[in-house]
Design a protein around this motif. Sequence first.
Motif, PDB file in Angstrom:
ATOM      1  N   LEU A  62       0.836  -1.332  -0.010  1.00  0.00           N
ATOM      2  CA  LEU A  62       0.014   0.147   0.108  1.00  0.00           C
ATOM      3  C   LEU A  62       0.669   1.016   0.044  1.00  0.00           C
ATOM      4  CD1 LEU A  62      -2.839   1.586   0.250  1.00  0.00           C
ATOM      5  CD2 LEU A  62      -2.653   1.177   2.608  1.00  0.00           C
ATOM      6  N   SER A  63       1.914   1.271   0.875  1.00  0.00           N
ATOM      7  CA  SER A  63       2.680   2.432   1.056  1.00  0.00           C
ATOM      8  C   SER A  63       3.488   2.745  -0.313  1.00  0.00           C
ATOM      9  CB  SER A  63       3.777   2.144   2.044  1.00  0.00           C
ATOM     10  OG  SER A  63       4.723   1.310   1.808  1.00  0.00           O
ATOM     11  N   GLU A  64       3.590   1.562  -1.262  1.00  0.00           N
ATOM     12  CA  GLU A  64       4.539   1.763  -2.547  1.00  0.00           C
ATOM     13  C   GLU A  64       3.670   2.647  -3.560  1.00  0.00           C
ATOM     14  OE1 GLU A  64       5.641  -2.088  -3.468  1.00  0.00           O
ATOM     15  OE2 GLU A  64       7.125  -2.277  -1.999  1.00  0.00           O
ATOM     16  N   ASN A  65       2.452   3.047  -3.337  1.00  0.00           N
ATOM     17  CA  ASN A  65       1.568   3.905  -4.147  1.00  0.00           C
ATOM     18  C   ASN A  65       2.001   5.116  -3.689  1.00  0.00           C
ATOM     19  OD1 ASN A  65       0.225   1.703  -5.929  1.00  0.00           O
ATOM     20  ND2 ASN A  65      -0.011   0.734  -3.895  1.00  0.00           N
ATOM     21  N   TYR A  66       2.886   5.807  -2.939  1.00  0.00           N
ATOM     22  CA  TYR A  66       3.067   7.274  -2.758  1.00  0.00           C
ATOM     23  C   TYR A  66       4.144   7.852  -3.197  1.00  0.00           C
ATOM     24  CZ  TYR A  66      -1.043   6.225   0.099  1.00  0.00           C
ATOM     25  OH  TYR A  66      -2.573   5.989   0.286  1.00  0.00           O
ATOM     26  N   PRO A  67       4.274   8.688  -4.330  1.00  0.00           N
ATOM     27  CA  PRO A  67       5.626   9.000  -4.739  1.00  0.00           C
ATOM     28  C   PRO A  67       6.184   9.814  -3.553  1.00  0.00           C
ATOM     29  CG  PRO A  67       4.022   9.210  -6.292  1.00  0.00           C
ATOM     30  CD  PRO A  67       3.345   8.844  -5.126  1.00  0.00           C
ATOM     31  N   ARG A  68       5.778  10.411  -2.635  1.00  0.00           N
ATOM     32  CA  ARG A  68       6.049  11.343  -1.611  1.00  0.00           C
ATOM     33  C   ARG A  68       5.429  10.795  -0.351  1.00  0.00           C
ATOM     34  NH1 ARG A  68       7.107  13.071  -6.807  1.00  0.00           N
ATOM     35  NH2 ARG A  68       4.722  13.369  -6.497  1.00  0.00           N
ATOM     36  N   GLY A  69       6.341  10.334   0.466  1.00  0.00           N
ATOM     37  CA  GLY A  69       5.751   9.878   1.952  1.00  0.00           C
ATOM     38  C   GLY A  69       5.703   8.249   2.090  1.00  0.00           C
ATOM     39  N   GLU A  70       6.315   7.447   1.156  1.00  0.00           N
ATOM     40  CA  GLU A  70       5.985   6.017   1.144  1.00  0.00           C
ATOM     41  C   GLU A  70       6.557   5.417   2.722  1.00  0.00           C
ATOM     42  OE1 GLU A  70       8.168   1.952  -0.690  1.00  0.00           O
ATOM     43  OE2 GLU A  70       8.429   3.903  -1.610  1.00  0.00           O
ATOM     44  N   LYS A  71       7.754   5.983   3.178  1.00  0.00           N
ATOM     45  CA  LYS A  71       8.179   5.391   4.557  1.00  0.00           C
ATOM     46  C   LYS A  71       7.296   6.108   5.644  1.00  0.00           C
ATOM     47  CE  LYS A  71      12.983   4.946   2.614  1.00  0.00           C
ATOM     48  NZ  LYS A  71      14.655   5.094   2.961  1.00  0.00           N
ATOM     49  N   PHE A  72       7.093   7.243   5.522  1.00  0.00           N
ATOM     50  CA  PHE A  72       6.326   7.836   6.582  1.00  0.00           C
ATOM     51  C   PHE A  72       5.056   6.925   6.730  1.00  0.00           C
ATOM     52  CE2 PHE A  72       3.177  10.929   8.213  1.00  0.00           C
ATOM     53  CZ  PHE A  72       4.081  11.435   9.224  1.00  0.00           C
ATOM     54  N   LEU A  73       4.299   6.809   5.645  1.00  0.00           N
ATOM     55  CA  LEU A  73       3.042   6.197   5.593  1.00  0.00           C
ATOM     56  C   LEU A  73       2.910   4.742   5.840  1.00  0.00           C
ATOM     57  CD1 LEU A  73       1.294   8.011   2.642  1.00  0.00           C
ATOM     58  CD2 LEU A  73       0.718   8.196   4.944  1.00  0.00           C
ATOM     59  N   ARG A  74       4.012   4.098   5.692  1.00  0.00           N
ATOM     60  CA  ARG A  74       4.428   2.704   5.961  1.00  0.00           C
ATOM     61  C   ARG A  74       4.131   2.340   7.623  1.00  0.00           C
ATOM     62  NH1 ARG A  74       9.680  -0.375   3.624  1.00  0.00           N
ATOM     63  NH2 ARG A  74       8.463   0.650   1.669  1.00  0.00           N
ATOM     64  N   LYS A  75       4.763   3.383   8.334  1.00  0.00           N
ATOM     65  CA  LYS A  75       4.623   3.299   9.776  1.00  0.00           C
ATOM     66  C   LYS A  75       3.110   3.751  10.177  1.00  0.00           C
ATOM     67  CE  LYS A  75       9.545   4.188  10.485  1.00  0.00           C
ATOM     68  NZ  LYS A  75      10.483   5.280  11.146  1.00  0.00           N
ATOM     69  N   ALA A  76       2.681   4.763   9.492  1.00  0.00           N
ATOM     70  CA  ALA A  76       1.359   5.091   9.805  1.00  0.00           C
ATOM     71  C   ALA A  76       0.355   4.293   9.442  1.00  0.00           C
ATOM     72  CB  ALA A  76       0.898   6.694   9.059  1.00  0.00           C
ATOM     73  N   PHE A  77       0.382   3.476   8.544  1.00  0.00           N
ATOM     74  CA  PHE A  77      -0.521   2.385   8.010  1.00  0.00           C
ATOM     75  C   PHE A  77      -0.626   1.258   9.423  1.00  0.00           C
ATOM     76  CE2 PHE A  77      -0.111   3.516   3.509  1.00  0.00           C
ATOM     77  CZ  PHE A  77      -1.019   4.456   3.588  1.00  0.00           C
ATOM     78  N   GLU A  78       0.321   1.414  10.315  1.00  0.00           N
ATOM     79  CA  GLU A  78       0.296   0.552  11.107  1.00  0.00           C
ATOM     80  C   GLU A  78      -0.812   0.701  12.161  1.00  0.00           C
ATOM     81  OE1 GLU A  78       1.909  -2.480  11.692  1.00  0.00           O
ATOM     82  OE2 GLU A  78       3.460  -2.223   9.718  1.00  0.00           O
ATOM     83  N   GLN A  79      -1.148   1.972  12.291  1.00  0.00           N
ATOM     84  CA  GLN A  79      -2.430   2.321  13.066  1.00  0.00           C
ATOM     85  C   GLN A  79      -3.795   2.331  12.383  1.00  0.00           C
ATOM     86  OE1 GLN A  79      -1.918   5.527  15.927  1.00  0.00           O
ATOM     87  NE2 GLN A  79       0.248   5.794  15.084  1.00  0.00           N
ATOM     88  N   PHE A  80      -3.588   2.407  11.146  1.00  0.00           N
ATOM     89  CA  PHE A  80      -5.180   2.746  10.283  1.00  0.00           C
ATOM     90  C   PHE A  80      -4.527   2.615   8.996  1.00  0.00           C
ATOM     91  CE2 PHE A  80      -8.758   4.552   8.390  1.00  0.00           C
ATOM     92  CZ  PHE A  80      -9.604   4.351   9.483  1.00  0.00           C
ATOM     93  N   ASP A  81      -5.298   1.522   8.375  1.00  0.00           N
ATOM     94  CA  ASP A  81      -5.074   1.232   6.851  1.00  0.00           C
ATOM     95  C   ASP A  81      -6.033   1.050   6.179  1.00  0.00           C
ATOM     96  OD1 ASP A  81      -5.850  -1.433   7.831  1.00  0.00           O
ATOM     97  OD2 ASP A  81      -4.130  -2.561   7.325  1.00  0.00           O
ATOM     98  N   ALA A  82      -5.890   0.315   4.982  1.00  0.00           N
ATOM     99  CA  ALA A  82      -7.166   0.353   3.970  1.00  0.00           C
ATOM    100  C   ALA A  82      -8.128  -0.547   4.552  1.00  0.00           C
ATOM    101  CB  ALA A  82      -6.765  -0.111   2.516  1.00  0.00           C
ATOM    102  N   LYS A  83      -7.740  -1.726   5.252  1.00  0.00           N
ATOM    103  CA  LYS A  83      -8.945  -2.618   6.036  1.00  0.00           C
ATOM    104  C   LYS A  83      -9.521  -1.890   6.903  1.00  0.00           C
ATOM    105  CE  LYS A  83     -10.824  -6.554   6.579  1.00  0.00           C
ATOM    106  NZ  LYS A  83     -11.622  -6.194   7.647  1.00  0.00           N
ATOM    107  N   ASP A  84      -8.965  -0.801   7.560  1.00  0.00           N
ATOM    108  CA  ASP A  84      -9.778  -0.360   8.706  1.00  0.00           C
ATOM    109  C   ASP A  84     -10.582   0.980   8.078  1.00  0.00           C
ATOM    110  OD1 ASP A  84      -8.211  -1.170  10.960  1.00  0.00           O
ATOM    111  OD2 ASP A  84      -6.292  -0.098  10.403  1.00  0.00           O
TER     112      ASP A  84
END
Length: 406
Positions: A62-84
């Motif tokens: 999921l995070s690989e679909n962000y040209p800017r913010g990939e690493k940041f969002l990879r951590k953020a998605f641990e709290q709230f992701d697409a399934k959430d």
Amino acid sequence: MLTIAIIGGGAAGFFAALSAKQHFPDARVCVYEKTSKFLGKVKISGGGRCNVTNATFNKRILSENYPRGEKFLRKAFEQFDAKDTVDWFESRDVALKTYPDQCIFPLSNDSQSIIDCFWYEARKLGVELFTSQGVDAIKRTKNSFQLHFKDSELEVDRVIVTVGGQPKFSGLQWLADIGHQIVSPVPSLFTFNMPQDPIRELMGIVVEKAVVRIEGQKLIGRGPLLITHWGMSGPAILQLSAWGARILAEKEYHCSILVNWLEDEKEEGLRAQIKQISRDHGSKMMSNHNPFPMPNRLWVFLLAKNEIDPSGRWHDLAGKSLNKLVNTLINDRYEVKGKTTFKEEFVTAGGVDLAEIHVNTMESTICPGLFFAGEVMDIDGITGGFNFQSAWTTGFIAGKNVGNLA
């Protein structure tokens, strides 16, 4: 009573407000929107259908679909992701549907379903909503913040900034004034203009599997390619414009692109395929026997582009004509001279530097009590529901943490 101000009434702002009120029910939560309408981008997105997220449930992918913010969002998605996201809407009786391209829309195919859900939740929780209230400046006092509006000032305890992407640095100057580094914004997710190019005569034609790259660059876009009356669009082009946003800005949107109309086909394989066609269907007219996965109008156009008679026979294709056709099918060159915003869905690369935001809370590292969510940060995704997903994720986290300071 703790007072929480959300500056910006778009997707991230509304979600942050709902999260804040859910996690801190005794706080006063107020959303200030500078325009006369909330959720304007939600309303028009996806052609009025609202692509709420993408069925990419692996957080890393999921995070690989962000040209800017990939690493940041990879951590953020641990709290709230697409399934959430899916669970959040479905638990509030918003039925969703996943399409073959993994895009998730409301079953109603109407963005109003999402907007109605947000309005219902805001009323139920007691979120206060104010339109035509643009914040011109923000100042940190000893224990609070002063918000400066056009004709008034307001003191609040916490602030979540969710003003979205801004087309110019000046739109974020007020955040720079309180010490934040701003990555200069440039457009992302746009289509390519090709003035005067004959390809535009084929407007409306779609090639389902194309690969496009900027000449001299390694970046690629892949997927459906749409020919328009101004040039080219579709997911392949939009991906390329997102990943190449800064490169294209530096080039002032003048560049050459190379199109492989046959996806990942290489020269050797294509030549072998054409030889087989000449053996098996040599007596057939080339215009009547299109062996490639593209509309026949485009096939005939490409033949004519290479001065190949469409009424000619396959067994006559040889020499320079064969070489030119092979090159055109897998390496077709077009001049891009300008861009057009995609369906009014303005997306920017740039914003508040992510190095100055705590990923676990969305709180500023330099201004305690100030939080961020959504595209005001240097985050942007490709098309397919990814920009809304980052809005929901960062809004949820900001709201969850905004009342935790001592």
